[in-house]
Scaffold this motif. Structure first.
Motif, PDB file in Angstrom:
ATOM      1  N   GLU A  16       8.838 -10.185   5.767  1.00  0.00           N
ATOM      2  CA  GLU A  16       8.267 -10.841   4.594  1.00  0.00           C
ATOM      3  C   GLU A  16       7.715  -9.847   3.580  1.00  0.00           C
ATOM      4  N   ILE A  17       7.478  -8.636   3.997  1.00  0.00           N
ATOM      5  CA  ILE A  17       6.828  -7.655   3.136  1.00  0.00           C
ATOM      6  C   ILE A  17       7.877  -6.937   2.295  1.00  0.00           C
ATOM      7  N   ASP A  18       7.543  -6.756   1.037  1.00  0.00           N
ATOM      8  CA  ASP A  18       8.440  -6.007   0.175  1.00  0.00           C
ATOM      9  C   ASP A  18       8.284  -4.512   0.461  1.00  0.00           C
ATOM     10  N   PRO A  19       9.329  -3.729   0.221  1.00  0.00           N
ATOM     11  CA  PRO A  19       9.188  -2.294   0.447  1.00  0.00           C
ATOM     12  C   PRO A  19       8.215  -1.690  -0.562  1.00  0.00           C
ATOM     13  N   GLY A  20       7.590  -0.629  -0.168  1.00  0.00           N
ATOM     14  CA  GLY A  20       6.648   0.006  -1.083  1.00  0.00           C
ATOM     15  C   GLY A  20       5.644   0.850  -0.348  1.00  0.00           C
ATOM     16  N   GLY A  21       6.027   1.398   0.755  1.00  0.00           N
ATOM     17  CA  GLY A  21       5.121   2.263   1.492  1.00  0.00           C
ATOM     18  C   GLY A  21       5.063   1.884   2.943  1.00  0.00           C
ATOM     19  N   PRO A  22       4.607   2.806   3.760  1.00  0.00           N
ATOM     20  CA  PRO A  22       4.523   2.523   5.186  1.00  0.00           C
ATOM     21  C   PRO A  22       3.476   1.449   5.475  1.00  0.00           C
ATOM     22  N   ILE A  23       3.750   0.654   6.490  1.00  0.00           N
ATOM     23  CA  ILE A  23       2.833  -0.412   6.855  1.00  0.00           C
ATOM     24  C   ILE A  23       2.472  -0.300   8.324  1.00  0.00           C
ATOM     25  N   VAL A  24       1.373  -0.933   8.679  1.00  0.00           N
ATOM     26  CA  VAL A  24       0.949  -1.026  10.058  1.00  0.00           C
ATOM     27  C   VAL A  24       0.714  -2.501  10.333  1.00  0.00           C
ATOM     28  N   ILE A  25       1.220  -2.969  11.442  1.00  0.00           N
ATOM     29  CA  ILE A  25       0.980  -4.341  11.846  1.00  0.00           C
ATOM     30  C   ILE A  25       0.001  -4.296  13.005  1.00  0.00           C
ATOM     31  N   GLU A  26      -1.181  -4.876  12.787  1.00  0.00           N
ATOM     32  CA  GLU A  26      -2.246  -4.823  13.776  1.00  0.00           C
ATOM     33  C   GLU A  26      -2.516  -6.221  14.314  1.00  0.00           C
ATOM     34  N   ASP A  40      -0.108   3.342   2.377  1.00  0.00           N
ATOM     35  CA  ASP A  40       0.089   4.104   1.152  1.00  0.00           C
ATOM     36  C   ASP A  40      -0.992   3.735   0.146  1.00  0.00           C
ATOM     37  N   VAL A  41      -2.187   4.286   0.315  1.00  0.00           N
ATOM     38  CA  VAL A  41      -3.328   3.972  -0.538  1.00  0.00           C
ATOM     39  C   VAL A  41      -3.027   4.342  -1.982  1.00  0.00           C
ATOM     40  N   VAL A  42      -2.456   5.506  -2.184  1.00  0.00           N
ATOM     41  CA  VAL A  42      -2.191   5.987  -3.544  1.00  0.00           C
ATOM     42  C   VAL A  42      -1.137   5.119  -4.226  1.00  0.00           C
ATOM     43  N   GLY A  43      -0.146   4.659  -3.481  1.00  0.00           N
ATOM     44  CA  GLY A  43       0.867   3.768  -4.042  1.00  0.00           C
ATOM     45  C   GLY A  43       0.290   2.438  -4.487  1.00  0.00           C
ATOM     46  N   VAL A  44      -0.644   1.913  -3.695  1.00  0.00           N
ATOM     47  CA  VAL A  44      -1.319   0.666  -4.070  1.00  0.00           C
ATOM     48  C   VAL A  44      -2.145   0.880  -5.331  1.00  0.00           C
ATOM     49  N   TRP A  45      -2.842   2.008  -5.421  1.00  0.00           N
ATOM     50  CA  TRP A  45      -3.629   2.313  -6.625  1.00  0.00           C
ATOM     51  C   TRP A  45      -2.745   2.424  -7.847  1.00  0.00           C
ATOM     52  N   GLN A  46      -1.586   3.042  -7.699  1.00  0.00           N
ATOM     53  CA  GLN A  46      -0.682   3.221  -8.835  1.00  0.00           C
ATOM     54  C   GLN A  46      -0.163   1.870  -9.318  1.00  0.00           C
ATOM     55  N   LYS A  47       0.170   0.989  -8.379  1.00  0.00           N
ATOM     56  CA  LYS A  47       0.657  -0.344  -8.766  1.00  0.00           C
ATOM     57  C   LYS A  47      -0.420  -1.166  -9.453  1.00  0.00           C
ATOM     58  N   SER A  48      -1.681  -0.986  -9.042  1.00  0.00           N
ATOM     59  CA  SER A  48      -2.763  -1.760  -9.646  1.00  0.00           C
ATOM     60  C   SER A  48      -3.305  -1.112 -10.916  1.00  0.00           C
ATOM     61  N   GLY A  49      -2.833   0.084 -11.260  1.00  0.00           N
ATOM     62  CA  GLY A  49      -3.256   0.747 -12.479  1.00  0.00           C
ATOM     63  C   GLY A  49      -4.524   1.575 -12.343  1.00  0.00           C
ATOM     64  N   GLU A  50      -4.998   1.805 -11.127  1.00  0.00           N
ATOM     65  CA  GLU A  50      -6.215   2.607 -10.928  1.00  0.00           C
ATOM     66  C   GLU A  50      -5.969   4.097 -11.152  1.00  0.00           C
ATOM     67  N   ILE A  51      -4.738   4.538 -10.929  1.00  0.00           N
ATOM     68  CA  ILE A  51      -4.382   5.932 -11.208  1.00  0.00           C
ATOM     69  C   ILE A  51      -3.142   5.936 -12.084  1.00  0.00           C
ATOM     70  N   THR A  52      -2.918   7.056 -12.730  1.00  0.00           N
ATOM     71  CA  THR A  52      -1.765   7.168 -13.633  1.00  0.00           C
ATOM     72  C   THR A  52      -0.502   7.494 -12.850  1.00  0.00           C
ATOM     73  N   HIS A 125      -3.947   8.351   6.418  1.00  0.00           N
ATOM     74  CA  HIS A 125      -5.093   7.558   6.860  1.00  0.00           C
ATOM     75  C   HIS A 125      -5.591   6.670   5.728  1.00  0.00           C
ATOM     76  N   THR A 126      -6.333   5.650   6.094  1.00  0.00           N
ATOM     77  CA  THR A 126      -6.977   4.818   5.086  1.00  0.00           C
ATOM     78  C   THR A 126      -8.322   5.448   4.736  1.00  0.00           C
ATOM     79  N   MET A 127      -8.930   4.972   3.657  1.00  0.00           N
ATOM     80  CA  MET A 127     -10.248   5.493   3.291  1.00  0.00           C
ATOM     81  C   MET A 127     -11.282   5.126   4.348  1.00  0.00           C
ATOM     82  N   LYS A 128     -11.120   3.967   4.940  1.00  0.00           N
ATOM     83  CA  LYS A 128     -12.050   3.534   5.991  1.00  0.00           C
ATOM     84  C   LYS A 128     -11.963   4.487   7.191  1.00  0.00           C
ATOM     85  N   GLN A 129     -10.753   4.870   7.571  1.00  0.00           N
ATOM     86  CA  GLN A 129     -10.587   5.830   8.666  1.00  0.00           C
ATOM     87  C   GLN A 129     -11.168   7.184   8.290  1.00  0.00           C
TER      88      GLN A 129
END
Length: 161
Positions: A16-26, A40-52, A125-129
């Motif tokens: 169901e998930i679209d491609p766009g970075g590695p995922i973890v199923i927990e 992919d924290v940086v990829g999510v930020w780029q898609k949301s416009g938080e980084i250039t 890693h995630t920021m939480k980790q």
């Protein structure tokens, strides 16, 4: 829920998930339920416009150098340089060059930003980790996010993206 049914549910979630970075199923605390988390924290930020786009490109360059240098496991750092500072001649030239580029990027980004780059962009890693693993710094996720964004801006200048 038996193992086969749980495996099918996890595969359905993955499809169901679209491609766009590695995922973890927990697995969650509820039996038989799973959640999906992107690494992919940086990829999510780029898609949301938080980084250039330039900051995202710099992160990809760093991640590519990190992977080429083979620094994904904790024991590979021990072989960063030999004791006498001579290069390891058994390594291919491209691996030695990638290690040099990672070393330069770590130097340019500094202690806090470089550490965040290593763990979040390099190791995935995630920021939480990261905050949990670096509890001695007494930093929170907001501070780490700011340090990582500053490090990405510095890498944009360093890589001349």
């Amino acid at each position: 829920m038996n193992k086969a049914a749980r495996k099918d549910a996890i595969l359905n979630l993955r499809n169901e998930i679209d491609p766009g970075g590695p995922i973890v199923i927990e697995e969650t605390m509820t039996a038989g339920e799973a959640r999906v988390r992107r690494l992919d924290v940086v990829g999510v930020w780029q898609k949301s416009g938080e980084i250039t786009d330039d900051q995202h490109a710099a992160a990809l360059i760093f991640a590519n150098d990190f992977d080429t240098a083979g620094l994904q496991d904790r024991f590979s750092v021990q072989c960063f340089d030999r004791v006498d500072s001579s290069p390891n001649m058994a390594e291919p030239e491209r691996v030695m060059q990638a290690k040099d580029r990672v070393r330069q990027a770590m130097y340019v980004t500094g202690q806090i930003g470089g550490s965040a780059m290593w763990d979040i962009v390099g190791l995935g890693h995630t920021m939480k980790q990261y905050v949990a693993n670096h509890s001695w710094t007494r930093s929170n996720q907001t501070e780490v996010k700011g340090a990582l964004k500053c490090a990405l801006s510095t890498l944009v200048w360093h890589y001349r993206v």
